[in-house]
Enzyme design. Structure first.
Site, PDB file in Angstrom:
ATOM      1  N   SER A  17       0.571  -1.141  -0.070  1.00  0.00           N
ATOM      2  CA  SER A  17       0.075  -0.073  -0.526  1.00  0.00           C
ATOM      3  C   SER A  17       0.979   1.405   0.106  1.00  0.00           C
ATOM      4  CB  SER A  17      -0.824  -0.114   1.331  1.00  0.00           C
ATOM      5  OG  SER A  17      -1.959   0.952   1.061  1.00  0.00           O
ATOM      6  N   ASP A  62      -9.485  -4.588  -4.853  1.00  0.00           N
ATOM      7  CA  ASP A  62      -8.880  -3.055  -4.222  1.00  0.00           C
ATOM      8  C   ASP A  62      -9.778  -1.817  -5.007  1.00  0.00           C
ATOM      9  OD1 ASP A  62      -7.187  -1.134  -3.231  1.00  0.00           O
ATOM     10  OD2 ASP A  62      -5.601  -3.049  -3.715  1.00  0.00           O
ATOM     11  N   HIS A 117      -8.221  -4.929  -0.655  1.00  0.00           N
ATOM     12  CA  HIS A 117      -7.009  -4.522  -0.358  1.00  0.00           C
ATOM     13  C   HIS A 117      -6.136  -4.728   1.382  1.00  0.00           C
ATOM     14  CE1 HIS A 117      -4.329  -0.608  -0.681  1.00  0.00           C
ATOM     15  NE2 HIS A 117      -3.993  -0.874   0.533  1.00  0.00           N
TER      16      HIS A 117
END
Length: 313
Positions: free
Chosen positions: A157, A255, A285
């Site tokens: 991320s 995501d 995610h």
């Protein structure tokens, strides 16, 4: 393929966010509360906390050594958390799994977080840690045991954002030591105009990370001086991706950030950089951090190891 039922059940169980502005301290405390005791984590040959005396100052790291061999390849890992949360502890289990699967030493970097530390403090810490390892990691006294060969930057991320930015900084500085970059569901474009990527609309709600949360969560970083137009803040905006390290980019079907990661992989390939993009179906995610124990997702560490150890697709 539908969202994995275990993931969907977990998301459905989450309480609604409290009203009012986001509270970094409270969110961090909640994140830390999910960390399992050390006894319940994968054993690793050696785990040690230490501080690197870098050009950016003292940078805390946690070093995971997979075997008793005197040297290994090295993964420099940057945890995710929207630039304002996450820690060595929240990603300890990820680092352990990576060390064991890859046979590489994992150096997890405890970089400074927004909003307490303005841009580019966190990025400076990440780059300085890489630079220190490149300069000193082969010295037996360093405690790193780099073999002088594999040296990967890696993150999930926002940590993947840092990994991509560090790779670019190193290239521009002539520091040609990075052999691989591994980006787990990367946040590469902090311009959150929902028209930019179809996944921002298709995966906007109901999958854990919601599109509407991207701006407020990343505001701690952006408001500290991180300009989304700056390629070191939004690596996908870099003019030329040529000569960057080979990449493995892992994305998740559900995501909101899926499409920017996959576009970055295409852009790397168009620039002549070997890039493998692997989408995990039924995943959301954060699945590497929270759900890598599920059989459908466990292969991510083996796939990463295959890439680091010379496998290309």
């Amino acid at each position: 393929m539908a969202l994995h039922p275990v993931v969907a059940q977990f998301i459905a169980s989450l309480p609604p966010p409290p009203p009012g502005p986001l509270n970094p301290a409270a969110i961090r405390a909640a994140d830390e509360s999910h960390v399992k005791p050390v006894a319940e984590r994968q054993p690793v040959h050696a785990v040690a906390d230490r501080v690197l005396p870098t050009a950016a100052g003292e940078v805390p790291v946690r070093v995971y050594t997979p075997t008793a061999a005197p040297s290994h390849g090295v993964i420099v890992y940057f945890h995710g958390g929207a630039f304002f949360l996450g820690s060595l502890n929240t990603h300890d289990h990820v680092a352990r799994a990576l060390a064991n699967a890859s046979g590489c030493v994992v150096v997890s970097v405890d970089y400074r977080l927004a909003p307490e530390h303005a841009f580019p403090a966190g990025l400076d810490d990440c780059y300085a840690a890489l630079q220190w390892i490149a300069e000193h990691g082969r010295d037996p006294a360093s405690g790193i045991g780099w073999n002088g060969q594999t040296l990967a930057v890696m993150g999930d991320s926002s940590g993947a954002n840092f990994a991509a930015a560090v790779a670019a900084k190193a290239l521009d500085a002539g520091l040609r030591c990075i052999t691989h970059q591994v980006l787990y569901y990367p946040s590469l474009d902090l311009d959150f105009d929902v028209a930019r990527y179809p996944s921002l609309t298709a995966n906007a709600v109901g999958n854990g990370l919601e599109t509407a949360a991207l701006k407020p969560f990343n505001a701690f970083y952006v408001d500290s001086g991180a300009d989304p137009a700056n390629p070191l803040v939004s690596p996908i905006k870099r003019t030329s991706l040529a000569q960057l390290p080979p990449a493995l980019i892992v994305t998740a079907q559900y995501d909101p950030l899926r499409d920017e990661g996959e576009l970055y992989g295409r852009m790397l390939r168009d620039a002549g950089v070997p890039a493998t993009v692997r989408r995990y179906d039924a995943a959301a995610h954060g699945f590497v951090q929270y759900f890598s124990w599920l059989p459908e997702f466990q292969g991510v560490f083996a796939e990463t190891a295959h890439f680091l150890n010379g496998g290309q697709r």
